[in-house]
Scaffold this active site. Structure first.
Site, mmCIF file in Angstrom:
data_model
loop_
_atom_site.group_PDB
_atom_site.id
_atom_site.type_symbol
_atom_site.label_atom_id
_atom_site.label_comp_id
_atom_site.label_asym_id
_atom_site.label_seq_id
_atom_site.Cartn_x
_atom_site.Cartn_y
_atom_site.Cartn_z
ATOM 1 C CG HIS A 59 -2.097 -0.913 1.089
ATOM 2 N ND1 HIS A 59 -1.999 -2.260 1.398
ATOM 3 C CD2 HIS A 59 -3.372 -0.714 0.682
ATOM 4 C CE1 HIS A 59 -3.177 -2.837 1.189
ATOM 5 N NE2 HIS A 59 -4.019 -1.924 0.757
ATOM 6 C CE LYS A 106 -3.798 -0.623 4.829
ATOM 7 N NZ LYS A 106 -5.094 0.000 5.187
#
Length: 266
Positions: free
Chosen positions: A154, A158
């Site tokens: 990600h 995040k």
């Protein structure tokens, strides 16, 4: 019937995608756009980033939820938990895409579902939820013969790891093999770890750049490997799935659901 949709985290990356998708939907209208107190975008038109007027200004007063049918929430656990009692009090349904809840937070969501209808899922993408079904089939057929590793990647912003989607993948695989994830999960390896314990499910998390979300499950056996991968190229998949979940909730007064219910896969 036009669905009146409220968006939480309206000025964030996911919030903006949800606003854009809601404004483009012929059966939905943007009823409220919420952000945290003190956010610099407060007071601005929610469609300003698109170069158009949405007719809804971004605010932080949760009283705005009273005029909505459903709240779509991709924020942080503490924010989502603050929205729960307000939605329950006004009969506003919830689509919760927020991840990182502890057990107490999940219990609060279950309790709120007795008062209003909620779709709570770690990933709203239709493709990801189809992938869950594929993983269940693979895991049941490969149990005992293949080691399982889950690798997710990600963007740098995040804050939780492993991702909620990766954890859900682990839960699906463990259940298909007659296990509970907490009994077989391995979240970190460092130093002299010894040989891999049979039956465990390993996790690895990558964070960097602007990766929307990549998930690969590796089934590694003797002389062969099977990889099942899902990659998100845009957040629009999450937004379209969220609106599908919102439509599913229309007419439902209470209950806790997930995307398996929304897609009729249960």
């Amino acid at each position: 019937m036009t669905l009146r949709v409220a968006i939480a985290g309206a000025s964030g990356r996911m919030g903006r995608m949800l606003i854009e998708t809601t404004l483009a939907a012929t059966d939905c209208t943007l009823a409220a756009a919420l952000d945290r107190p003190g956010a610099p975008e407060l007071g601005r038109d929610a469609g300003e980033f698109l170069g158009r007027a949405a007719g809804v200004r971004i605010g932080s007063d949760l009283a705005a939820l009273a005029g909505s049918d459903v709240l779509i929430d991709f924020t942080r656990p503490e924010a989502t938990l603050a929205h729960l009692p307000v939605c329950a009090a006004h009969g506003v349904r919830l689509v919760i895409g927020t991840t990182g809840f502890d057990e107490a937070g999940k219990a609060a969501i279950r309790a709120a579902a007795a008062q209003t209808a909620i779709v709570f899922a770690p990933n709203m993408s239709v493709g990801v939820n189809v992938t869950f079904r594929l993983l269940a089939v693979a895991a049941s057929l490969l149990a005992g013969d293949h080691d399982v590793e889950i690798i997710e990647a990600h963007h740098r912003h995040k804050v939780d790891a492993p991702s909620g989607t990766a954890l859900k993948m682990g839960e699906v695989i463990a259940a298909a093999q007659g296990q509970a994830l907490h009994e077989v999960a391995v979240y970190a390896r460092e130093g002299v770890t010894g040989e891999r314990k049979p039956g465990t499910i390993g996790f690895a998390a990558v964070r960097g750049g602007d990766i929307v979300g990549d998930h690969t499950v590796l089934f590694a056996g003797a002389g062969e490997r099977i990889e099942i991968t899902h990659r998100m190229g845009s957040r629009i998949g999450y937004a379209l799935g969220s609106l599908r979940a919102a439509r599913f909730l229309a007419g439902r007064r209470s209950g806790l659901f997930d995307m398996t219910d929304v897609l009729g896969l249960r």
